[in-house]
Design an enzyme around this catalytic site. Structure first.
Site, PDB file in Angstrom:
ATOM      1  N   GLY A  61       0.800  -1.235   0.000  1.00  0.00           N
ATOM      2  CA  GLY A  61       0.000   0.000   0.000  1.00  0.00           C
ATOM      3  C   GLY A  61       0.819   1.265   0.000  1.00  0.00           C
ATOM      4  O   GLY A  61       0.843   1.982   0.999  1.00  0.00           O
ATOM      5  N   MET A 189      -3.437  -4.477  -6.022  1.00  0.00           N
ATOM      6  CA  MET A 189      -4.732  -4.862  -5.440  1.00  0.00           C
ATOM      7  C   MET A 189      -5.699  -5.298  -6.537  1.00  0.00           C
ATOM      8  O   MET A 189      -6.447  -6.256  -6.382  1.00  0.00           O
ATOM      9  CB  MET A 189      -5.371  -3.685  -4.692  1.00  0.00           C
ATOM     10  CG  MET A 189      -4.496  -3.022  -3.683  1.00  0.00           C
ATOM     11  SD  MET A 189      -4.467  -3.942  -2.153  1.00  0.00           S
ATOM     12  CE  MET A 189      -2.914  -3.425  -1.500  1.00  0.00           C
ATOM     13  N   ALA A 260      -8.862   2.881 -19.950  1.00  0.00           N
ATOM     14  CA  ALA A 260     -10.288   2.967 -19.610  1.00  0.00           C
ATOM     15  C   ALA A 260     -10.915   4.270 -20.107  1.00  0.00           C
ATOM     16  O   ALA A 260     -12.112   4.326 -20.383  1.00  0.00           O
ATOM     17  CB  ALA A 260     -10.470   2.849 -18.102  1.00  0.00           C
ATOM     18  N   TYR A 294      -2.377   7.535 -12.217  1.00  0.00           N
ATOM     19  CA  TYR A 294      -3.437   7.262 -13.194  1.00  0.00           C
ATOM     20  C   TYR A 294      -2.890   7.634 -14.575  1.00  0.00           C
ATOM     21  O   TYR A 294      -2.299   8.697 -14.748  1.00  0.00           O
ATOM     22  CB  TYR A 294      -4.677   8.088 -12.841  1.00  0.00           C
ATOM     23  CG  TYR A 294      -5.845   7.812 -13.754  1.00  0.00           C
ATOM     24  CD1 TYR A 294      -6.720   6.752 -13.501  1.00  0.00           C
ATOM     25  CD2 TYR A 294      -6.067   8.606 -14.876  1.00  0.00           C
ATOM     26  CE1 TYR A 294      -7.790   6.501 -14.348  1.00  0.00           C
ATOM     27  CE2 TYR A 294      -7.129   8.356 -15.726  1.00  0.00           C
ATOM     28  CZ  TYR A 294      -7.989   7.310 -15.463  1.00  0.00           C
ATOM     29  OH  TYR A 294      -9.042   7.063 -16.301  1.00  0.00           O
ATOM     30  N   CYS A 467     -10.978 -15.293   6.756  1.00  0.00           N
ATOM     31  CA  CYS A 467     -12.396 -15.657   6.637  1.00  0.00           C
ATOM     32  C   CYS A 467     -13.217 -14.550   7.276  1.00  0.00           C
ATOM     33  O   CYS A 467     -12.850 -14.064   8.350  1.00  0.00           O
ATOM     34  CB  CYS A 467     -12.701 -16.934   7.411  1.00  0.00           C
ATOM     35  SG  CYS A 467     -12.315 -18.437   6.554  1.00  0.00           S
ATOM     36  N   GLY A 549      -5.302   3.047   4.066  1.00  0.00           N
ATOM     37  CA  GLY A 549      -6.269   2.807   2.979  1.00  0.00           C
ATOM     38  C   GLY A 549      -6.540   4.020   2.121  1.00  0.00           C
ATOM     39  O   GLY A 549      -6.603   3.909   0.908  1.00  0.00           O
TER      40      GLY A 549
HETATM   41  P1  NAD Z   1      -1.615  -0.028  -8.590  1.00  0.00           P
HETATM   42  O1  NAD Z   1      -1.036   1.324  -8.738  1.00  0.00           O
HETATM   43  O2  NAD Z   1      -0.749  -1.157  -8.200  1.00  0.00           O
HETATM   44  O3  NAD Z   1      -2.325  -0.438  -9.972  1.00  0.00           O
HETATM   45  C1  NAD Z   1      -3.135   0.396 -10.726  1.00  0.00           C
HETATM   46  C2  NAD Z   1      -3.223  -0.144 -12.151  1.00  0.00           C
HETATM   47  O4  NAD Z   1      -4.082   0.685 -12.916  1.00  0.00           O
HETATM   48  C3  NAD Z   1      -1.862  -0.141 -12.857  1.00  0.00           C
HETATM   49  O5  NAD Z   1      -1.588  -1.439 -13.315  1.00  0.00           O
HETATM   50  C4  NAD Z   1      -2.032   0.849 -13.990  1.00  0.00           C
HETATM   51  O6  NAD Z   1      -1.308   0.496 -15.143  1.00  0.00           O
HETATM   52  C5  NAD Z   1      -3.537   0.811 -14.229  1.00  0.00           C
HETATM   53  N1  NAD Z   1      -4.061   2.046 -14.821  1.00  0.00           N
HETATM   54  C6  NAD Z   1      -3.792   3.314 -14.461  1.00  0.00           C
HETATM   55  N2  NAD Z   1      -4.484   4.178 -15.219  1.00  0.00           N
HETATM   56  C7  NAD Z   1      -5.227   3.431 -16.070  1.00  0.00           C
HETATM   57  C8  NAD Z   1      -6.170   3.756 -17.071  1.00  0.00           C
HETATM   58  N3  NAD Z   1      -6.478   5.023 -17.365  1.00  0.00           N
HETATM   59  N4  NAD Z   1      -6.774   2.739 -17.752  1.00  0.00           N
HETATM   60  C9  NAD Z   1      -6.463   1.439 -17.473  1.00  0.00           C
HETATM   61  N5  NAD Z   1      -5.552   1.088 -16.540  1.00  0.00           N
HETATM   62  C10 NAD Z   1      -4.961   2.072 -15.832  1.00  0.00           C
HETATM   63  O7  NAD Z   1      -2.845   0.131  -7.584  1.00  0.00           O
HETATM   64  P2  NAD Z   1      -3.578  -1.036  -6.742  1.00  0.00           P
HETATM   65  O8  NAD Z   1      -2.806  -1.323  -5.522  1.00  0.00           O
HETATM   66  O9  NAD Z   1      -3.954  -2.164  -7.631  1.00  0.00           O
HETATM   67  O10 NAD Z   1      -4.902  -0.281  -6.261  1.00  0.00           O
HETATM   68  C11 NAD Z   1      -5.790   0.278  -7.219  1.00  0.00           C
HETATM   69  C12 NAD Z   1      -6.743   1.253  -6.565  1.00  0.00           C
HETATM   70  O11 NAD Z   1      -7.763   0.561  -5.856  1.00  0.00           O
HETATM   71  C13 NAD Z   1      -6.061   2.158  -5.558  1.00  0.00           C
HETATM   72  O12 NAD Z   1      -6.624   3.437  -5.652  1.00  0.00           O
HETATM   73  C14 NAD Z   1      -6.387   1.507  -4.237  1.00  0.00           C
HETATM   74  O13 NAD Z   1      -6.361   2.403  -3.156  1.00  0.00           O
HETATM   75  C15 NAD Z   1      -7.783   0.983  -4.510  1.00  0.00           C
HETATM   76  N6  NAD Z   1      -8.132  -0.176  -3.662  1.00  0.00           N
HETATM   77  C16 NAD Z   1      -8.948  -0.003  -2.590  1.00  0.00           C
HETATM   78  C17 NAD Z   1      -9.305  -1.086  -1.809  1.00  0.00           C
HETATM   79  C18 NAD Z   1     -10.242  -0.922  -0.669  1.00  0.00           C
HETATM   80  O14 NAD Z   1     -10.790   0.145  -0.505  1.00  0.00           O
HETATM   81  N7  NAD Z   1     -10.465  -1.942   0.127  1.00  0.00           N
HETATM   82  C19 NAD Z   1      -8.821  -2.355  -2.075  1.00  0.00           C
HETATM   83  C20 NAD Z   1      -8.006  -2.516  -3.174  1.00  0.00           C
HETATM   84  C21 NAD Z   1      -7.671  -1.412  -3.958  1.00  0.00           C
END
Ligand code: NAD
Length: 616
Positions: A61, A189, A260, A294, A467, A549
């Site tokens: 994280g 994640m 995206a 992003y 779990c 988080g």
């Molecule tokens: P990360 O930075 O490891 O991965 C993000 C991915 O998004 C990268 O592989 C990147 O290439 C891709 N990406 C970026 N911009 C893009 C776009 N415009 N189109 C397509 N792909 C794109 O991040 P992560 O650890 O996987 O987490 C992702 C997000 O989800 C974070 O914001 C994280 O905080 C959130 N998250 C929240 C929770 C929760 O609230 N419980 C759990 C998991 C993840």
């Protein structure tokens, strides 16, 4: 300026949690030490890789660390090894600061990480102190030594998708069967998404800019744990496959190489012509919370990677492009919602980023809030005095408000355990008990079956299991595990803990406590009560953190871990801790007016002060 890490104290060899005889004077101290080592484990192979970047003490994280620097890591080790059974080590943001004379039933370690007085709880103030070597970001389970790797992330995503399917009328055990989920992001994640969808019987299309991220998850000779089924480069081809799999009700995940901000608007146009292309569910796990991470449509790399080869690239320019792409991405998500897709946020802050873009001058960005009915934990509008209650809220909900809150009302959350002996069979022995003796909770039973199916592939570092266990069942299971140790059905002690993302241990208004029924989203008294109760009832170690988080100033949360060592005396502490820990969570949701929590209070005899005095 860079934060000081005192590398000369870093162990020469990579770290792996020790699994031999006691080094400390108690199992509680030993467990804390092993779990700190476990958080930093990385032997280079997936089975023994837990930490994201062990050399910099980063567990997961962003920059969630296990200790402030290597000197403090060594100092914590020394203190734990010499700690008397009636002493308590105090850790302040990853530094061992005080050894308190307490008593044998008190926690052996009390941890506080990343806490700043609210007005100073900003990124810039934190970073300043961090660079001076005075603070450490503990995330949730990094600085509190109970991170267990990918399994924890997968289970949370699995549960969310499971309840998304059930709420839309899908059937247990595969509620996503015959449905199509569109999402993006296959990062640390996000890579849990494909499996979470297919484990629930659904079809997933996950858009990812970086092709290598997709390739790394596909089945292949170098991949012992494939997390994605197929790759596509062309959107039309990907959607044709989605329809085929959906019609044959075949669980399948497809990684689509794309951005995206481009693919999603195209999907809208295609779905307008052919409803078959309309996703049932839409969410997102791109790194939207950070504009530098992003990726705008103009690029295929993040800002940090790009400036290595383009030193002239201005950060503001990149972030401006990021916002443009994100706005198109969001507009498409909202259009899909208008056409009938269920849209929810999975904690990446994309809604807040669009709001910030709008207020920062991009007035064409969509409005993200509107006055809407308030929904209860079952997804039904709340009615008071014959009128539907309305409030200004995000246009579409976050995953906790929509799917997880009902579980929190029952005292359910990411409960977990790990073996201190490293013996995988001990985890499998507990799995069998869960499947047999806790079968009345269908979700728990299903997850145990899946865990068995996947076997040791889920394990990273010390074997562990996560779990989502409910109030009442947590204490029952803790006692059962302790008895298994006593009866030598399990060979070594087990640590039992949980993520801070739990029913009564966190205040996080953009995630866990978003849009509470009684508007108490930002009230942080609850995690403090949770922290104090776990101390009083004798957890093995406890923690209180901020910013996990979601970032500094945005959350406050508490953690607890207790060791099952097989002794009779431990039964009492296990029962106490594993009852009050989710108990305060049930009380928190009862107090906020959730009917499910009221039912749990009634059925399970949770003691709530008498309700004879009624507020008007
Ligand atoms: P990360 O930075 O490891 O991965 C993000 C991915 O998004 C990268 O592989 C990147 O290439 C891709 N990406 C970026 N911009 C893009 C776009 N415009 N189109 C397509 N792909 C794109 O991040 P992560 O650890 O996987 O987490 C992702 C997000 O989800 C974070 O914001 C994280 O905080 C959130 N998250 C929240 C929770 C929760 O609230 N419980 C759990 C998991 C993840």
């Amino acid at each position: 300026m860079v934060r000081p890490l005192y590398e000369k104290y870093r162990p020469k060899e990579p770290i792996k949690a020790y699994t031999g005889n006691l080094r400390c004077k108690t199992w509680d101290a030993e467990a804390a030490l092993r779990m700190m080592e476990n958080n930093l484990t990385d032997l280079g192979e997936p089975r023994y890789r837990v930490a994201k970047d062990w050399k910099n003490l980063i567990v997961y994280g962003g920059s969630g660390r296990a200790a402030r620097n290597w000197l403090e890591y060594q100092r914590i080790r020394d203190v734990l090894i010499n700690l008397e059974p009636d002493e308590t080590l105090c850790v302040q943001s990853g530094k061992a600061v005080y050894i308190a004379q307490t008593d044998r039933e008190a926690p052996r370690v009390v941890i506080a990480n990343s806490n700043l007085v609210p007005r100073w709880a900003t990124d810039s103030h934190f970073d300043h102190l961090d660079e001076l070597g005075l603070m450490m970001y503990g995330q949730m389970t990094a600085g509190s030594w109970i991170y267990i790797g990918f399994q924890g992330i997968l289970q949370g995503t699995y549960s969310t998708m499971h309840h998304a399917g059930l709420q839309k009328g899908g059937n247990y055990p595969n509620p996503l069967e015959g449905t199509f989920t569109l999402t993006a992001g296959l990062g640390a994640m996000g890579q849990a998404q494909p499996l979470a969808i297919t484990m629930n019987g659904g079809v997933g299309l996950i858009v990812e800019v970086k092709e290598e991220k997709i390739d790394n998850l596909l089945p292949g000779k170098d991949n012992s744990f494939p997390k994605l089924d197929e790759k596509a480069r062309d959107l039309k081809d990907a959607l044709e496959r989605v329809i085929r799999y959906k019609q044959s009700r075949t669980p399948k995940s497809i990684g689509l190489v794309g951005n995206a901000g481009r693919t999603h608007p195209e999907i809208v146009e295609m779905a307008k012509k052919n409803r078959e292309y309309l996703p049932d569910f839409v969410t997102d796990q791109t790194s939207a919370h950070n504009l530098e991470n992003y990726i705008p449509v103009e690029y295929t790399k993040e800002y940090q990677e790009l400036i290595k080869t383009n030193p002239d690239l201005k950060k503001e320019e990149y972030e401006d492009k990021s916002q443009e792409t994100m706005i198109n991405h969001m507009k498409a998500m909202l259009e899909l919602r208008g056409m009938g897709s269920v849209v929810f946020e999975y904690g990446n802050g994309i809604r807040a980023k669009i709001e910030a873009a709008k207020s920062g001058g991009k007035t064409y960005a969509p409005a993200m809030r509107e006055v809407q009915p308030v929904f209860d934990e079952n997804g039904n509008p709340v009615v008071k005095n014959g009128k539907t209650v309305e409030r200004e809220q995000y246009i579409y909900p976050g995953f906790v408000r929509k799917y997880i809150r009902k579980l929190f009302c029952q005292g359910k959350g990411p409960f977990r355990w790990a073996t201190l002996s490293g013996l995988e069979e001990d985890i499998f022995a507990i799995d069998r008990v869960v499947e047999k003796e806790f079968a009345s909770d269908p979700e728990l039973k299903r997850w145990s079956e899946l865990a068995r199916e996947y076997g040791s592939i889920f394990f990273q570092g010390l074997p562990s299991r996560v779990c989502w266990v409910a109030y009442g069942d947590r204490a029952r299971l803790g006692l059962r595990i302790n008895k298994m140790i006593r009866d030598t059905k399990i060979k070594g002690p087990i640590v039992i803990g949980r993520d801070h993302l739990d029913c009564g241990s966190v205040a996080s208004p953009t995630r866990e406590t978003e849009e509470m029924l009684d508007e108490t989203d930002a009230v942080a008294d609850w995690p403090l009560l949770n922290f104090a109760l776990n101390a009083l009832c004798g957890a093995s170690w406890i923690s209180f953190h901020s910013g996990g988080g979601v970032g500094h100033g945005l959350s406050m949360h508490a953690g607890m871990v207790i060791v099952a060592d097989g002794t009779k005396e431990r039964d009492r502490r296990l029962e106490r801790v594993l009852t009050i820990d989710p108990g305060i969570g049930v009380a928190r949701h009862f107090d906020a007016g959730y009917k499910t929590a009221e039912e749990v209070v009634r059925k399970k005899g949770v003691k709530i002060p008498a309700q004879k005095y009624q507020y008007e």
